[in-house]
Design a protein around this motif. Sequence first.
Motif, PDB file in Angstrom:
ATOM      1  N   UNK A  49       0.834  -1.208   0.000  1.00 32.96           N
ATOM      2  CA  UNK A  49       0.000   0.000   0.000  1.00 32.96           C
ATOM      3  C   UNK A  49       0.865   1.253   0.000  1.00 32.96           C
ATOM      4  N   UNK A  50       1.899   1.258   0.842  1.00 26.30           N
ATOM      5  CA  UNK A  50       2.772   2.443   0.940  1.00 26.30           C
ATOM      6  C   UNK A  50       3.503   2.691  -0.375  1.00 26.30           C
ATOM      7  N   UNK A  51       3.901   1.614  -1.072  1.00 27.09           N
ATOM      8  CA  UNK A  51       4.676   1.772  -2.309  1.00 27.09           C
ATOM      9  C   UNK A  51       3.807   1.853  -3.563  1.00 27.09           C
ATOM     10  N   UNK A  52       2.472   1.803  -3.403  1.00 28.66           N
ATOM     11  CA  UNK A  52       1.594   1.972  -4.553  1.00 28.66           C
ATOM     12  C   UNK A  52       1.292   0.716  -5.325  1.00 28.66           C
ATOM     13  N   UNK A  53       1.762  -0.436  -4.851  1.00 23.56           N
ATOM     14  CA  UNK A  53       1.488  -1.692  -5.546  1.00 23.56           C
ATOM     15  C   UNK A  53       0.034  -2.101  -5.354  1.00 23.56           C
ATOM     16  N   UNK A  54      -0.507  -1.786  -4.171  1.00 22.60           N
ATOM     17  CA  UNK A  54      -1.907  -2.093  -3.854  1.00 22.60           C
ATOM     18  C   UNK A  54      -2.622  -0.810  -3.463  1.00 22.60           C
ATOM     19  N   UNK A  55      -3.810  -0.612  -4.000  1.00 21.42           N
ATOM     20  CA  UNK A  55      -4.591   0.586  -3.651  1.00 21.42           C
ATOM     21  C   UNK A  55      -5.609   0.222  -2.568  1.00 21.42           C
ATOM     22  N   UNK A  70      -0.515   9.516  -1.021  1.00 18.23           N
ATOM     23  CA  UNK A  70       0.138   8.538  -1.896  1.00 18.23           C
ATOM     24  C   UNK A  70      -0.877   7.655  -2.619  1.00 18.23           C
ATOM     25  N   UNK A  71      -2.132   7.687  -2.160  1.00 18.03           N
ATOM     26  CA  UNK A  71      -3.160   6.830  -2.763  1.00 18.03           C
ATOM     27  C   UNK A  71      -3.423   7.287  -4.196  1.00 18.03           C
ATOM     28  N   UNK A  72      -3.285   6.358  -5.134  1.00 18.63           N
ATOM     29  CA  UNK A  72      -3.510   6.684  -6.536  1.00 18.63           C
ATOM     30  C   UNK A  72      -2.251   7.054  -7.297  1.00 18.63           C
ATOM     31  N   UNK A  73      -1.144   7.316  -6.578  1.00 21.85           N
ATOM     32  CA  UNK A  73       0.123   7.595  -7.261  1.00 21.85           C
ATOM     33  C   UNK A  73       0.721   6.294  -7.792  1.00 21.85           C
ATOM     34  N   UNK A  74       1.460   6.374  -8.882  1.00 25.19           N
ATOM     35  CA  UNK A  74       2.100   5.179  -9.447  1.00 25.19           C
ATOM     36  C   UNK A  74       3.287   4.758  -8.577  1.00 25.19           C
ATOM     37  N   UNK A  76       6.288   4.164  -9.529  1.00 28.17           N
ATOM     38  CA  UNK A  76       7.503   4.919  -9.892  1.00 28.17           C
ATOM     39  C   UNK A  76       7.467   6.328  -9.313  1.00 28.17           C
ATOM     40  N   UNK A  77       6.295   6.950  -9.292  1.00 25.03           N
ATOM     41  CA  UNK A  77       6.173   8.300  -8.716  1.00 25.03           C
ATOM     42  C   UNK A  77       6.436   8.267  -7.212  1.00 25.03           C
ATOM     43  N   UNK A  78       5.966   7.207  -6.541  1.00 24.37           N
ATOM     44  CA  UNK A  78       6.204   7.068  -5.101  1.00 24.37           C
ATOM     45  C   UNK A  78       7.687   6.839  -4.835  1.00 24.37           C
ATOM     46  N   UNK A  79       8.337   6.056  -5.674  1.00 27.35           N
ATOM     47  CA  UNK A  79       9.788   5.856  -5.526  1.00 27.35           C
ATOM     48  C   UNK A  79      10.525   7.181  -5.694  1.00 27.35           C
ATOM     49  N   UNK A  80      10.113   7.969  -6.678  1.00 27.20           N
ATOM     50  CA  UNK A  80      10.765   9.275  -6.907  1.00 27.20           C
ATOM     51  C   UNK A  80      10.515  10.238  -5.745  1.00 27.20           C
ATOM     52  N   UNK A  81       9.375  10.063  -5.067  1.00 24.55           N
ATOM     53  CA  UNK A  81       9.056  10.921  -3.923  1.00 24.55           C
ATOM     54  C   UNK A  81       9.945  10.624  -2.723  1.00 24.55           C
ATOM     55  N   UNK A  82      10.645   9.462  -2.771  1.00 25.15           N
ATOM     56  CA  UNK A  82      11.620   9.190  -1.719  1.00 25.15           C
ATOM     57  C   UNK A  82      11.352   7.946  -0.891  1.00 25.15           C
TER      58      UNK A  82
END
Length: 245
Positions: A49-55, A70-74, A76-82
């Motif tokens: 959930x935190x990494x965006x794999x599961x919504x 972070x909900x709804x972000x891809x 890759x975008x979550x990884x770029x966010x840090x």
Amino acid sequence: MSTLLEVSGVSVTFDGFRAINNLSIQIAEPELRAVIGPNGAGKTTFMDIVTGKTRPDEGRVIWGEASRSLVGMSESAIARAGIGRKFQKPTVFEHQTVRENLTMALKNARGPLHVLFDRRSGADARIAELAEEIGLADDLTRRAGELSHGQKQWLEIGMLLAQDPRLLLVDEPAAGMTPAEREHTTDILKRAAHTRAVVVIEHDMEFVRRLNCKVTVLHEGTVLAEGSIDHVTANKEVIDVYLGR
């Protein structure tokens, strides 16, 4: 310490099974946190959930000072966010050297770091620093495939640290390691948590005790107990559902 990640009232159901049930967790920066619990407690789903794999079906996942959802972000975008994630099985480039693995990770680092990769600039120094931090300073010219299981785990942690995440999620790092490797892994994670948030999912209670950090116990997708290792291991419900097994 300020709150870096806030998971609030999150639930998710798979085929009628509620994997996460009204889960709320706060992670500070910097912080080292261990997350434990029986199989099926929701530990991996929490990371998904935190990494965006599961919504999630409901609830909030809030990130950083800007209180960004972070909900709804891809992913890759979550990884770029840090947010960096290390899975249980190490994934390194086996045919490349330790130096080449760390260099590739640096080149994928987020942010405007082009100047870093000028040979005359700080890239070599940063690689040397990372290799020292993970205990592979004498192995920079070795192929990753020649490393022991524990050393591959350290290299992957180094590759994630090269991307300078603010939150590092690490899944069962002690699995399959020798006692000496486990001790060194503890040191790496504790050092990393001086400057960022590090969340460790683990089953090895001796390893968790050595981390000497706040522990969150999950059971049936929600927080059962939270506090020091002594506090949670004395909790009757934790003993009944997890430690007594």
